[in-house]
Design a protein around this motif. Structure first.
Motif, PDB file in Angstrom:
ATOM      1  N   ASN A 168       0.806  -1.225   0.000  1.00  0.00           N
ATOM      2  CA  ASN A 168       0.000   0.000   0.000  1.00  0.00           C
ATOM      3  C   ASN A 168       0.838   1.274   0.000  1.00  0.00           C
ATOM      4  N   SER A 169       1.972   1.275   0.709  1.00  0.00           N
ATOM      5  CA  SER A 169       2.890   2.422   0.704  1.00  0.00           C
ATOM      6  C   SER A 169       4.314   1.877   0.717  1.00  0.00           C
ATOM      7  N   PRO A 170       4.676   1.159  -0.344  1.00  0.00           N
ATOM      8  CA  PRO A 170       5.894   0.346  -0.302  1.00  0.00           C
ATOM      9  C   PRO A 170       7.186   1.135  -0.246  1.00  0.00           C
ATOM     10  N   VAL A 171       7.253   2.278  -0.904  1.00  0.00           N
ATOM     11  CA  VAL A 171       8.521   2.986  -1.020  1.00  0.00           C
ATOM     12  C   VAL A 171       8.948   3.570   0.322  1.00  0.00           C
ATOM     13  N   LEU A 172       8.125   4.421   0.894  1.00  0.00           N
ATOM     14  CA  LEU A 172       8.491   5.074   2.146  1.00  0.00           C
ATOM     15  C   LEU A 172       8.641   4.071   3.279  1.00  0.00           C
ATOM     16  N   LEU A 173       7.733   3.113   3.377  1.00  0.00           N
ATOM     17  CA  LEU A 173       7.806   2.149   4.468  1.00  0.00           C
ATOM     18  C   LEU A 173       9.053   1.273   4.363  1.00  0.00           C
ATOM     19  N   THR A 174       9.531   1.021   3.157  1.00  0.00           N
ATOM     20  CA  THR A 174      10.774   0.269   2.994  1.00  0.00           C
ATOM     21  C   THR A 174      11.969   1.110   3.409  1.00  0.00           C
ATOM     22  N   PHE A 175      12.019   2.348   2.948  1.00  0.00           N
ATOM     23  CA  PHE A 175      13.160   3.198   3.257  1.00  0.00           C
ATOM     24  C   PHE A 175      13.233   3.521   4.747  1.00  0.00           C
ATOM     25  N   LYS A 176      12.093   3.640   5.414  1.00  0.00           N
ATOM     26  CA  LYS A 176      12.105   3.960   6.835  1.00  0.00           C
ATOM     27  C   LYS A 176      12.656   2.810   7.674  1.00  0.00           C
ATOM     28  N   ARG A 177      12.800   1.633   7.091  1.00  0.00           N
ATOM     29  CA  ARG A 177      13.394   0.504   7.809  1.00  0.00           C
ATOM     30  C   ARG A 177      14.813   0.204   7.298  1.00  0.00           C
ATOM     31  N   VAL A 178      14.976   0.170   5.979  1.00  0.00           N
ATOM     32  CA  VAL A 178      16.268  -0.194   5.408  1.00  0.00           C
ATOM     33  C   VAL A 178      17.347   0.833   5.764  1.00  0.00           C
ATOM     34  N   ILE A 179      17.032   2.115   5.650  1.00  0.00           N
ATOM     35  CA  ILE A 179      18.046   3.157   5.844  1.00  0.00           C
ATOM     36  C   ILE A 179      18.602   3.162   7.272  1.00  0.00           C
TER      37      ILE A 179
END
Length: 478
Positions: free
Chosen positions: A150-161
């Motif tokens: 549903n919000s893949p980009v931001l939610l991924t970056f907020k964990r990976v970074i």
């Protein structure tokens, strides 16, 4: 033209072709093929963990300054490719242009703000007392980051970074519905780090999740998604006591008090809280409680506000709400609306189609407002995850709070009143990970990321946000 990452996965710095793939279609145009998703095997999933473990031995010993500098360089490299990825994001996810661009730009902010914060965060903290004690930090190891559609980009970056900045290596598993933008952006990030610091695999969520959660080398799992899947990950990771950070489902209440001012600002915020990303947001408003004396006014004004919604292909600037992302969710929400109508509730269809001639070519649903329902009905108790909102009347404040808490979830909530002190008093009683006053939105400070309570999440916010989630603190004394 497909993006470079289409049908591939990233293993130890190399983009590899998968023998099995599946297709991604535009949710606004069923016939438009956007790209392909690699379906990795069990062996390839294990190889990603192998790569991450190998890279961790050297990456974890790098200086915090080196990690921060690399991240700032990666952020600088992302900025020039934002525009070209906005349209890709819209085509695979369904968001409208303004929402898609905001998501990607906030990823750049996550990178720059994280790089700036990690320098101070990494410094030892002195504790005074009978002996000299330092609180020091060290990375945990391999981190698995599993993110939703549903919000893949931001939610991924907020964990990976933050995981990388803290000295960990990561195995990223994006959702198969729309991984292309995530992977394209992470491709640029990965180019600034040693091979194996970032590995990306796609495919069966059940299979990959099972392998990641059972492998003792994976020391942290960050998962955003459904509550049932979160419970499964908790069970399978129990034998290794893997650290879990999970943001799960929600059934967020908005409690309107008798003195609420329903002006244009409030109505715009209410509409945004309900319909952002077509309602496909865990922390969207899922039910509204209003005093009986203000119900008619709210329904009339919110109906007029939602009639301003134009639903259509997110690539067309006139659209301010796009389609649902996939057939499964479209069918669920459509059936929910039908069953609610059959139950005798009053269902008000609002908004308009941008292009009626192509309406049937996408997963489009107009916004719906539901009245005449009670606390016990499915439309009130479920996580709709779509553009449909029930309005429930209450007789007194105590009843409103009781009903707001009458759910297995506890992600977000909001209180709408002119009395800020009363809002805070009620917030103390509402069972949610975060409560907003006269709004229902996201935190502007990207270091803040409050998980839910009850069945909406595991782990809590700290002073340094997600950085703390991917590190162990230990004491050094003499």
């Amino acid at each position: 033209m497909f993006p470079f990452v289409s049908g591939k996965y990233l293993l130890h710095g190399e983009w590899k072709e998968a023998s099995n793939r599946t297709s991604i279609y535009n949710p606004a145009k069923f016939h438009e093929l956007v790209g392909e998703v690699a379906l990795v095997s069990e062996q390839e999933c294990t190889e990603a963990i192998d790569s991450s473990e190998k890279a961790f031995h050297t990456w974890s010993t790098t200086s915090v300054e080196d990690r921060a500098n690399r991240m700032l360089q990666a952020a600088a490299a992302i900025k020039p490719i934002v525009e070209e990825n906005v349209s890709l994001y819209v085509r695979e996810n369904g968001k409208v242009l303004v929402e898609a661009k905001k998501d990607i730009m906030r990823c750049v902010d996550v990178m720059t703000q994280g790089a700036e914060a990690v320098i101070q965060w990494w410094k030892p903290e002195e504790r005074s007392g009978g002996q000299k004690v330092q609180i020091r930090r060290r990375p945990r190891g391999v981190a698995a980051v599993i993110t939703p559609w549903n919000s893949p980009v931001l939610l991924t970056f907020k964990r990976v970074i933050p995981a990388i900045l803290a000295g960990n290596t990561v195995v990223v598993k994006p959702a198969s519905n729309c991984p292309l933008t995530v992977m394209t952006l992470l491709k640029t990030v990965a180019e600034h780090f040693p091979p194996g610091v970032i590995n990306i695999i796609t495919g069966s969520g059940a299979m990959i999740g099972d392998i990641l959660s059972r492998d003792s080398r994976v020391r942290t799992i960050s998962f955003v998604g459904g509550t049932d899947t979160g419970k499964t990950l908790m069970k399978t990771s129990a034998d290794t006591l893997t650290k879990l950070y999970m943001e799960l489902g929600g059934n967020d209440p908005a409690v309107l008090l008798p003195d609420v001012v329903l002006d244009q600002t409030a109505l715009t915020r209410l509409r945004g809280g309900v319909l952002r990303a077509a309602g496909q947001v865990c922390s969207a408003i899922k039910r509204i409680y209003v005093p009986q004396s203000r119900a008619d006014e709210l329904v009339e004004k919110l109906t007029n506000e939602c009639n301003r919604v134009i639903v259509g292909n997110g690539l067309i600037p006139d659209a301010n709400m796009g389609p649902l992302n996939n057939k499964k969710q479209f069918t669920y929400v459509s059936d929910l609306i039908k069953s609610t109508k059959s139950s005798g509730a009053n269902v008000i269809e609002t908004g308009r189609a941008l292009d009626p001639e192509t309406w049937e070519e996408g997963y489009f649903i107009l916004p719906h407002i539901v009245t005449g329902v009670t606390q016990t009905e499915e439309i009130v108790r479920c996580e709709q995850f779509g553009p449909v909102i029930p309005i429930i009347t209450y007789s007194d404040e105590e009843e409103a709070i009781t009903w707001a808490n009458d759910t297995i979830f506890g992600l977000r909530a909001s209180v709408w009143t002119e009395d800020e002190e009363k809002a805070m008093r009620l917030a103390d009683r509402i069972q949610a990970g975060a409560v907003f006053h006269n709004n229902h939105t996201v935190f502007q400070d990207l270091h803040l990321d409050f998980p839910g309570i009850k069945e909406s999440g595991v782990s809590r916010e700290t002073r340094w946000g997600s950085l703390e989630l991917f590190a162990d603190s230990y004491g050094f004394a003499n």
